[in-house]
Design an enzyme around this catalytic site. Structure first.
Site, PDB file in Angstrom:
ATOM      1  N   CYS A 116       0.817  -1.227   0.000  1.00  0.00           N
ATOM      2  CA  CYS A 116       0.000   0.000   0.000  1.00  0.00           C
ATOM      3  C   CYS A 116       0.847   1.272   0.000  1.00  0.00           C
ATOM      4  CB  CYS A 116      -0.931   0.009   1.205  1.00  0.00           C
ATOM      5  SG  CYS A 116      -2.135  -1.319   1.182  1.00  0.00           S
ATOM      6  N   HIS A 256      -2.761   7.492   3.689  1.00  0.00           N
ATOM      7  CA  HIS A 256      -3.248   6.258   3.074  1.00  0.00           C
ATOM      8  C   HIS A 256      -4.665   5.996   3.592  1.00  0.00           C
ATOM      9  CE1 HIS A 256      -3.710   2.390   1.480  1.00  0.00           C
ATOM     10  NE2 HIS A 256      -3.489   1.727   2.601  1.00  0.00           N
ATOM     11  N   ASN A 285     -10.184   0.710   0.907  1.00  0.00           N
ATOM     12  CA  ASN A 285      -8.723   0.768   0.783  1.00  0.00           C
ATOM     13  C   ASN A 285      -8.322   0.269  -0.609  1.00  0.00           C
ATOM     14  OD1 ASN A 285      -5.977   0.390   0.919  1.00  0.00           O
ATOM     15  ND2 ASN A 285      -5.993  -0.700   2.877  1.00  0.00           N
TER      16      ASN A 285
HETATM   17  N1  COA Z   1     -18.232  -8.114   9.992  1.00  0.00           N
HETATM   18  C1  COA Z   1     -18.644  -8.415  11.226  1.00  0.00           C
HETATM   19  N2  COA Z   1     -17.821  -8.863  12.189  1.00  0.00           N
HETATM   20  C2  COA Z   1     -16.524  -8.991  11.879  1.00  0.00           C
HETATM   21  C3  COA Z   1     -16.016  -8.694  10.602  1.00  0.00           C
HETATM   22  C4  COA Z   1     -16.936  -8.240   9.630  1.00  0.00           C
HETATM   23  N3  COA Z   1     -16.553  -7.910   8.379  1.00  0.00           N
HETATM   24  N4  COA Z   1     -14.689  -8.917  10.586  1.00  0.00           N
HETATM   25  C5  COA Z   1     -14.361  -9.345  11.812  1.00  0.00           C
HETATM   26  N5  COA Z   1     -15.455  -9.396  12.591  1.00  0.00           N
HETATM   27  C6  COA Z   1     -15.558  -9.799  13.984  1.00  0.00           C
HETATM   28  C7  COA Z   1     -14.357 -10.607  14.441  1.00  0.00           C
HETATM   29  O1  COA Z   1     -14.522 -11.961  14.083  1.00  0.00           O
HETATM   30  C8  COA Z   1     -14.387 -10.387  15.938  1.00  0.00           C
HETATM   31  O2  COA Z   1     -15.354 -11.268  16.484  1.00  0.00           O
HETATM   32  P1  COA Z   1     -15.042 -12.014  17.853  1.00  0.00           P
HETATM   33  O3  COA Z   1     -14.834 -10.913  18.867  1.00  0.00           O
HETATM   34  O4  COA Z   1     -16.272 -12.806  18.080  1.00  0.00           O
HETATM   35  O5  COA Z   1     -13.809 -12.824  17.602  1.00  0.00           O
HETATM   36  C9  COA Z   1     -14.949  -8.959  16.075  1.00  0.00           C
HETATM   37  O6  COA Z   1     -15.544  -8.646  14.813  1.00  0.00           O
HETATM   38  C10 COA Z   1     -13.888  -7.938  16.408  1.00  0.00           C
HETATM   39  O7  COA Z   1     -12.793  -8.163  15.577  1.00  0.00           O
HETATM   40  P2  COA Z   1     -11.492  -7.300  15.737  1.00  0.00           P
HETATM   41  O8  COA Z   1     -10.475  -7.833  14.810  1.00  0.00           O
HETATM   42  O9  COA Z   1     -11.161  -7.135  17.151  1.00  0.00           O
HETATM   43  O10 COA Z   1     -12.028  -5.896  15.232  1.00  0.00           O
HETATM   44  P3  COA Z   1     -11.249  -4.542  15.166  1.00  0.00           P
HETATM   45  O11 COA Z   1     -11.958  -3.518  15.970  1.00  0.00           O
HETATM   46  O12 COA Z   1      -9.780  -4.697  15.391  1.00  0.00           O
HETATM   47  O13 COA Z   1     -11.452  -4.132  13.630  1.00  0.00           O
HETATM   48  C11 COA Z   1     -10.303  -4.142  11.540  1.00  0.00           C
HETATM   49  C12 COA Z   1     -10.974  -4.983  12.635  1.00  0.00           C
HETATM   50  C13 COA Z   1      -9.752  -5.074  10.494  1.00  0.00           C
HETATM   51  C14 COA Z   1     -11.340  -3.225  10.937  1.00  0.00           C
HETATM   52  C15 COA Z   1      -9.163  -3.305  12.174  1.00  0.00           C
HETATM   53  O14 COA Z   1      -8.345  -4.118  12.962  1.00  0.00           O
HETATM   54  C16 COA Z   1      -8.343  -2.611  11.133  1.00  0.00           C
HETATM   55  O15 COA Z   1      -8.808  -1.740  10.429  1.00  0.00           O
HETATM   56  N6  COA Z   1      -7.042  -2.960  11.029  1.00  0.00           N
HETATM   57  C17 COA Z   1      -6.172  -2.375  10.033  1.00  0.00           C
HETATM   58  C18 COA Z   1      -6.461  -2.967   8.702  1.00  0.00           C
HETATM   59  C19 COA Z   1      -5.785  -2.241   7.594  1.00  0.00           C
HETATM   60  O16 COA Z   1      -5.869  -1.052   7.512  1.00  0.00           O
HETATM   61  N7  COA Z   1      -5.123  -2.978   6.709  1.00  0.00           N
HETATM   62  C20 COA Z   1      -4.482  -2.446   5.565  1.00  0.00           C
HETATM   63  C21 COA Z   1      -3.288  -1.689   5.926  1.00  0.00           C
HETATM   64  S1  COA Z   1      -2.501  -1.087   4.513  1.00  0.00           S
END
Ligand code: COA
Length: 330
Positions: A116, A256, A285
């Site tokens: 990215c 980004h 993204n």
């Molecule tokens: N819809 C509903 N629930 C979802 C889901 C979706 N699309 N994806 C994950 N979940 C669930 C998980 O399974 C988890 O359930 P559990 O508690 O029963 O295990 C719950 O939601 C929370 O997951 P978690 O990973 O703790 O959520 P989060 O608040 O960390 O948000 C992201 C997840 C991915 C949105 C966040 O971590 C993020 O944005 N990370 C950076 C990603 C990124 O930018 N990547 C590219 C970089 S270049």
């Protein structure tokens, strides 16, 4: 002593495919909902390329617009760099396909892989090719068909990405600053946290690899989140220091577009929340295309005007990260 040579962005362009996939559409595909996606990422919808559109098709559309904006003919381009993690093929480079599509027959062409962060890294490479005298007119493109590398059964990744492309044309025109110095960094010890593990030389394509769905993007979301906030925040501060520019003099910050919560955290940390350009709600993204699309939109909307200084900052798999300062000279 001669005048300091500088490189400027003399044209921008962007393209997103026609098809829009909303959070509600995703509700029909995986166990997710609009409220979860929007509250955790700021995303409402993303654009998805047609089956017959490859990454170079998206990149070529953005490139044509950037060339028109710059008033430069395709034959005048002597270098094309495409930043992408979703190339048309492993080889030849996506840049070669773009060259053919836009008719830039005098250019030499290559792809740059920094996930990215690719567009900012490519911009720095293009600038330095001009400063070194190896090229006069450079086309830098960030283009991605992320949808081809997403596991549409994995709700933790498939909701986060979209397809699109952005491009800029670079030339040296004697402007005062132009594209100023960048800071860039990488940490390969964290590669596993965000990667496509299969179908490269480490795990060549095989029925077993495909069965384990290793051909798709995998990610440890929470770890990525923490590193993104910290690395982009620090990069902005370092880029301002390196260029001896005060944060108060920056008109606009283009981060980004990975997640609005990552961006909010950086905004609060640096006290720049009111000057951040955000379009993640519309495109999700788009990886290396994200800041290129955002830049084109910010310019077209008049958010950035002649003489303004703005900052771009990136983070991606690798990990990779960086920031630069640019004076808008058009
Ligand atoms: N819809 C509903 N629930 C979802 C889901 C979706 N699309 N994806 C994950 N979940 C669930 C998980 O399974 C988890 O359930 P559990 O508690 O029963 O295990 C719950 O939601 C929370 O997951 P978690 O990973 O703790 O959520 P989060 O608040 O960390 O948000 C992201 C997840 C991915 C949105 C966040 O971590 C993020 O944005 N990370 C950076 C990603 C990124 O930018 N990547 C590219 C970089 S270049």
């Amino acid at each position: 002593m001669g005048l300091k040579r500088t490189v400027s962005i003399i044209g921008t362009g962007s393209y997103v495919p026609e098809k829009v996939l909303t959070n509600h559409d995703l509700e029909e595909m995986v166990d997710t909902n609009d409220e979860w996606i929007f509250s955790r990422t700021g995303m409402r919808e993303r654009h998805i390329a047609a089956d017959d559109q490859a990454t170079s098709d998206l990149g070529a559309e953005a490139a044509k617009k950037a060339l028109a904006d710059a008033g430069v003919k395709a034959e005048e381009v002597d270098l094309i760099i495409v930043a992408t993690l979703s190339p048309d093929m492993f080889f030849p480079s996506t840049a070669c396909f773009v060259q053919e599509k836009i008719g830039a027959k005098n250019a030499f062409c290559y792809d740059l892989g920094a996930a990215c962060s690719g567009f900012l890294f490519a911009l720095e490479c293009g600038k330095n090719q001009i400063l070194a005298g190896a090229a006069k007119t450079v086309l830098v493109i960030g283009a991605e068909k992320m949808s081809a590398f997403l596991d549409w059964e994995d709700r933790t990744t498939c909701v986060l990405f979209g397809d699109g492309a952005g491009a800029v044309v670079l030339q040296s025109r004697g402007d005062e600053h132009g594209v100023m110095d960048a800071v860039m960094g990488s940490d390969g010890s964290l590669a596993d946290l965000l990667c496509t593990p299969g179908c490269g030389s480490r795990n060549p394509a095989s029925p077993a690899v495909l069965e384990q769905r290793m051909q798709y993007i995998t990610m440890q979301g929470r770890d990525v989140f923490k590193h993104a906030v910290s690395r982009m925040g620090k990069s902005v501060v370092l880029a301002l220091e390196k260029n001896q520019v005060s944060i108060d003099d920056i008109k606009c910050f283009i981060p980004h577009q990975a997640n609005s919560r990552i961006i909010d955290a950086i905004g609060r940390r640096l006290g720049i929340s009111d000057r951040i350009y955000l379009d993640v709600a519309k495109y999700a993204n788009t990886s290396s295309a994200a800041i290129a699309i955002a830049l084109d939109e910010a310019v077209n909307e008049g958010v950035i005007q002649k003489g303004d200084l703005f900052v771009m900052t990136v983070f991606g798999g690798g990990f990779t990260w960086g920031a630069n300062v640019v004076e808008w000279c058009k």
